[in-house]
Design an enzyme around this catalytic site. Sequence first.
Site, PDB file in Angstrom:
ATOM      1  N   LYS A  22       0.835  -1.210   0.000  1.00  0.00           N
ATOM      2  CA  LYS A  22       0.000   0.000   0.000  1.00  0.00           C
ATOM      3  C   LYS A  22       0.870   1.261   0.000  1.00  0.00           C
ATOM      4  CE  LYS A  22      -1.790   2.008   3.946  1.00  0.00           C
ATOM      5  NZ  LYS A  22      -1.487   3.433   3.873  1.00  0.00           N
ATOM      6  N   ASN A  23       1.864   1.267   0.909  1.00  0.00           N
ATOM      7  CA  ASN A  23       2.641   2.500   1.047  1.00  0.00           C
ATOM      8  C   ASN A  23       3.598   2.728  -0.126  1.00  0.00           C
ATOM      9  OD1 ASN A  23       1.295   2.927   3.395  1.00  0.00           O
ATOM     10  ND2 ASN A  23       3.014   2.471   4.754  1.00  0.00           N
ATOM     11  N   ARG A  92      -5.295  10.622   3.166  1.00  0.00           N
ATOM     12  CA  ARG A  92      -4.299  11.649   3.470  1.00  0.00           C
ATOM     13  C   ARG A  92      -3.230  11.739   2.375  1.00  0.00           C
ATOM     14  NH1 ARG A  92      -3.069  13.969   7.654  1.00  0.00           N
ATOM     15  NH2 ARG A  92      -0.950  13.844   6.943  1.00  0.00           N
ATOM     16  N   CYS A 116      -5.267  13.001  12.132  1.00  0.00           N
ATOM     17  CA  CYS A 116      -6.091  11.785  12.132  1.00  0.00           C
ATOM     18  C   CYS A 116      -5.904  11.103  13.477  1.00  0.00           C
ATOM     19  CB  CYS A 116      -5.732  10.885  10.964  1.00  0.00           C
ATOM     20  SG  CYS A 116      -4.131  10.129  11.125  1.00  0.00           S
ATOM     21  N   ARG A 121      -0.109  15.021  12.109  1.00  0.00           N
ATOM     22  CA  ARG A 121       0.350  14.722  10.745  1.00  0.00           C
ATOM     23  C   ARG A 121       0.417  15.961   9.845  1.00  0.00           C
ATOM     24  NH1 ARG A 121      -1.636   8.922   8.888  1.00  0.00           N
ATOM     25  NH2 ARG A 121       0.435   8.974   7.971  1.00  0.00           N
ATOM     26  N   PRO A 122       1.295  16.903  10.216  1.00  0.00           N
ATOM     27  CA  PRO A 122       1.431  18.122   9.412  1.00  0.00           C
ATOM     28  C   PRO A 122       2.116  17.857   8.065  1.00  0.00           C
ATOM     29  CG  PRO A 122       3.115  18.048  11.121  1.00  0.00           C
ATOM     30  CD  PRO A 122       2.236  16.843  11.336  1.00  0.00           C
ATOM     31  N   VAL A 123       2.031  18.848   7.160  1.00  0.00           N
ATOM     32  CA  VAL A 123       2.740  18.715   5.873  1.00  0.00           C
ATOM     33  C   VAL A 123       3.694  19.897   5.672  1.00  0.00           C
ATOM     34  CG1 VAL A 123       1.092  17.218   4.673  1.00  0.00           C
ATOM     35  CG2 VAL A 123       0.739  19.701   4.634  1.00  0.00           C
ATOM     36  N   ASP A 124       4.124  20.497   6.788  1.00  0.00           N
ATOM     37  CA  ASP A 124       5.015  21.659   6.700  1.00  0.00           C
ATOM     38  C   ASP A 124       6.316  21.340   5.958  1.00  0.00           C
ATOM     39  OD1 ASP A 124       5.448  19.972   8.920  1.00  0.00           O
ATOM     40  OD2 ASP A 124       6.670  21.489   9.927  1.00  0.00           O
ATOM     41  N   LEU A 125       6.856  20.129   6.162  1.00  0.00           N
ATOM     42  CA  LEU A 125       8.122  19.783   5.486  1.00  0.00           C
ATOM     43  C   LEU A 125       7.923  19.661   3.975  1.00  0.00           C
ATOM     44  CD1 LEU A 125       9.429  17.031   7.935  1.00  0.00           C
ATOM     45  CD2 LEU A 125      10.283  19.357   7.721  1.00  0.00           C
ATOM     46  N   ASP A 305       4.347   1.299  12.172  1.00  0.00           N
ATOM     47  CA  ASP A 305       3.201   0.543  11.665  1.00  0.00           C
ATOM     48  C   ASP A 305       3.126  -0.872  12.246  1.00  0.00           C
ATOM     49  OD1 ASP A 305       2.291   2.621  10.197  1.00  0.00           O
ATOM     50  OD2 ASP A 305       2.904   1.864   8.248  1.00  0.00           O
ATOM     51  N   ILE A 327       7.250   8.173  16.747  1.00  0.00           N
ATOM     52  CA  ILE A 327       6.951   8.805  15.458  1.00  0.00           C
ATOM     53  C   ILE A 327       5.647   9.622  15.502  1.00  0.00           C
ATOM     54  CG2 ILE A 327       6.687   8.441  12.958  1.00  0.00           C
ATOM     55  CD1 ILE A 327       9.333   7.323  13.847  1.00  0.00           C
ATOM     56  N   ARG A 397      -8.947  -0.124   4.242  1.00  0.00           N
ATOM     57  CA  ARG A 397      -8.137   0.870   3.513  1.00  0.00           C
ATOM     58  C   ARG A 397      -6.820   0.244   3.038  1.00  0.00           C
ATOM     59  NH1 ARG A 397      -6.182   4.773   7.117  1.00  0.00           N
ATOM     60  NH2 ARG A 397      -4.810   5.042   5.351  1.00  0.00           N
TER      61      ARG A 397
HETATM   62  C1  UD1 Z   1       4.111   7.139   6.089  1.00  0.00           C
HETATM   63  C2  UD1 Z   1       3.224   5.949   5.890  1.00  0.00           C
HETATM   64  C3  UD1 Z   1       2.680   5.489   7.211  1.00  0.00           C
HETATM   65  C4  UD1 Z   1       3.806   5.255   8.177  1.00  0.00           C
HETATM   66  C5  UD1 Z   1       4.721   6.450   8.259  1.00  0.00           C
HETATM   67  C6  UD1 Z   1       5.964   6.196   9.096  1.00  0.00           C
HETATM   68  C7  UD1 Z   1       2.241   6.153   3.671  1.00  0.00           C
HETATM   69  C8  UD1 Z   1       1.021   6.428   2.866  1.00  0.00           C
HETATM   70  N1  UD1 Z   1       2.143   6.298   5.009  1.00  0.00           N
HETATM   71  O1  UD1 Z   1       3.314   8.176   6.610  1.00  0.00           O
HETATM   72  O2  UD1 Z   1       1.956   4.286   7.015  1.00  0.00           O
HETATM   73  O3  UD1 Z   1       3.235   5.033   9.452  1.00  0.00           O
HETATM   74  O4  UD1 Z   1       5.156   6.820   6.959  1.00  0.00           O
HETATM   75  O5  UD1 Z   1       6.696   5.148   8.585  1.00  0.00           O
HETATM   76  O6  UD1 Z   1       3.295   5.777   3.154  1.00  0.00           O
HETATM   77  N2  UD1 Z   1       6.129  15.222   9.921  1.00  0.00           N
HETATM   78  C9  UD1 Z   1       6.190  16.573  10.120  1.00  0.00           C
HETATM   79  N3  UD1 Z   1       6.011  17.384   9.042  1.00  0.00           N
HETATM   80  C10 UD1 Z   1       5.766  16.913   7.791  1.00  0.00           C
HETATM   81  C11 UD1 Z   1       5.694  15.518   7.605  1.00  0.00           C
HETATM   82  C12 UD1 Z   1       5.878  14.696   8.688  1.00  0.00           C
HETATM   83  O7  UD1 Z   1       6.393  17.043  11.235  1.00  0.00           O
HETATM   84  O8  UD1 Z   1       5.617  17.713   6.870  1.00  0.00           O
HETATM   85  C13 UD1 Z   1       6.300  14.303  11.073  1.00  0.00           C
HETATM   86  C14 UD1 Z   1       5.037  13.492  11.382  1.00  0.00           C
HETATM   87  O9  UD1 Z   1       4.132  14.206  12.195  1.00  0.00           O
HETATM   88  C15 UD1 Z   1       5.602  12.291  12.073  1.00  0.00           C
HETATM   89  C16 UD1 Z   1       6.945  12.079  11.363  1.00  0.00           C
HETATM   90  O10 UD1 Z   1       7.256  13.318  10.711  1.00  0.00           O
HETATM   91  O11 UD1 Z   1       5.850  12.586  13.430  1.00  0.00           O
HETATM   92  C17 UD1 Z   1       6.948  10.973  10.334  1.00  0.00           C
HETATM   93  O12 UD1 Z   1       5.898  11.174   9.399  1.00  0.00           O
HETATM   94  P1  UD1 Z   1       6.016  10.677   7.884  1.00  0.00           P
HETATM   95  O13 UD1 Z   1       7.219   9.832   7.742  1.00  0.00           O
HETATM   96  O14 UD1 Z   1       5.866  11.858   7.007  1.00  0.00           O
HETATM   97  O15 UD1 Z   1       4.762   9.738   7.751  1.00  0.00           O
HETATM   98  P2  UD1 Z   1       3.785   9.681   6.533  1.00  0.00           P
HETATM   99  O16 UD1 Z   1       4.540   9.889   5.269  1.00  0.00           O
HETATM  100  O17 UD1 Z   1       2.602  10.538   6.829  1.00  0.00           O
END
Ligand code: UD1
Length: 437
Positions: A22-23, A92, A116, A121-125, A305, A327, A397
């Site tokens: 899936k991922n 997401r 969620c 789960r921000p997207v700032d990065l 996970d 995480i 899902r």
């Molecule tokens: C992906 C996987 C999810 C898995 C996770 C960690 C998919 C669809 N999802 O989620 O199943 O649990 O990796 O292996 O592949 N963060 C920020 N800012 C950002 C992005 C992330 O602060 O812009 C933080 C998150 O809050 C979290 C950490 O970084 O604490 C890791 O998140 P991330 O690796 O981005 O997880 P996802 O890509 O959402």
Amino acid sequence: MSRIWVKGGRRLQGEVTVQGSKNAVLPILSAAVLNPGITELEGVPDIADVRVGIEILRSLGAEIEWQGHRLSIDGRGIRPEPVPEELGERMRSSVLFLGPLLARFGEASVCRPGGCAIGKRPVDLHLEGLRQLGAKFDLSEERIHGRAAELKTVQIRLRLPSVGATQQLVMAACGVTGMVTLSGCAREPEVEALCCFLEAVGVAQIRGAGTSRIRILGGGCCRSTRFFVPGDRIAAGTYLAAAAGTGGTLNVQGISPWQLKRTLQLFRRMGCRIQTGEDFIRISGRAREAVPYLATAPYPGFPTDMQSAFLTLAAAAEGKSVLEETIFESRLSLAEELNRMGAGILVCGRRAEIPGGARLHGASVRGSDLRSTSALARAALMAEGESRVEGWEHAERGYESFTEILSELGGMIRKETEKEENSKVLKNETEEPKVLL
Ligand code: UD1
């Protein structure tokens, strides 16, 4: 809302070929936007998130054929249309369409993903990195609208090894004519799978995938391509954990064991026997030993996970275990549901203390996210008596034919029909359930 019925106490036995990841496939579906030709994918799992990804591609103008696990995407008609809210809100990772749309068209509009059940789960990065590449954003509460007249050669350092942000930036960098260097990258196998796909399409040459420093030379010529989605390491771990919880014997085919190194170490430490080959893992024996301390970590560490699998096994192991979730900030809500089954877990912030020695019993429980819902099903297979797991739509899902697979392995588990949900028909506890799906 959907739910399953489970009766515990049976050992799981047999063999399963693991579904496509899936991922890995979700970012690859977004990346298909970059290809104005034909993309053929093999091994695509039939799961709800993939169906949403396909609908998003269709809404952008792609022509799609999906047969069995083979997907064909004709990208000629793709346009930078806004991703519809009703689709974006359901998944997401729809935010991952941002990078490839910006790279191909210089314009993109996606839904802003909120928090969620497992965290904010921000997207700032993602946005910081895309800005460094030259994109500009209009942000509203609901949407992210991006524009980029031209994406530029740049070096970006990620503050955190985010899987999503790494994938987003790799895809956007494919639209740069020149070299982009990303450091501090996530090293997850799903990042590597995406990079392999992008190279196969020809849109970029990529070096360092699977390490923390990735270099992308974009601006390549796309070609029609056929790509095999790798096996799902988390689904593989899920089935192995189900066997370990019931003291069964299981052969999982279609997965490279090195992707699950830490998880297999854990199973061994808990007392299971593990054999591996190039693309299979065989597990036998019950997970009985407690683990004094385990923390989740970015790859190659123990995957977040899989923590729900550990929590469930540790509940029944002999002695006290401690788990720390590093995480996601609120990913331990599963403990409360496991406690309804007698687990006695104590949660304090990101730390769970699991006393162990529990004789889990059947209960009515509710999952709130993908992995915790499947963990509840596994706990119910370990427990004495009947359980109902609500919120099964979360599991759907990400897992294809989960209840059917476990039922074939000997578990008494099935999805309840709507009719049954309204009337409690399962009065005869000794009756073996039939798979109804
Ligand atoms: C992906 C996987 C999810 C898995 C996770 C960690 C998919 C669809 N999802 O989620 O199943 O649990 O990796 O292996 O592949 N963060 C920020 N800012 C950002 C992005 C992330 O602060 O812009 C933080 C998150 O809050 C979290 C950490 O970084 O604490 C890791 O998140 P991330 O690796 O981005 O997880 P996802 O890509 O959402």
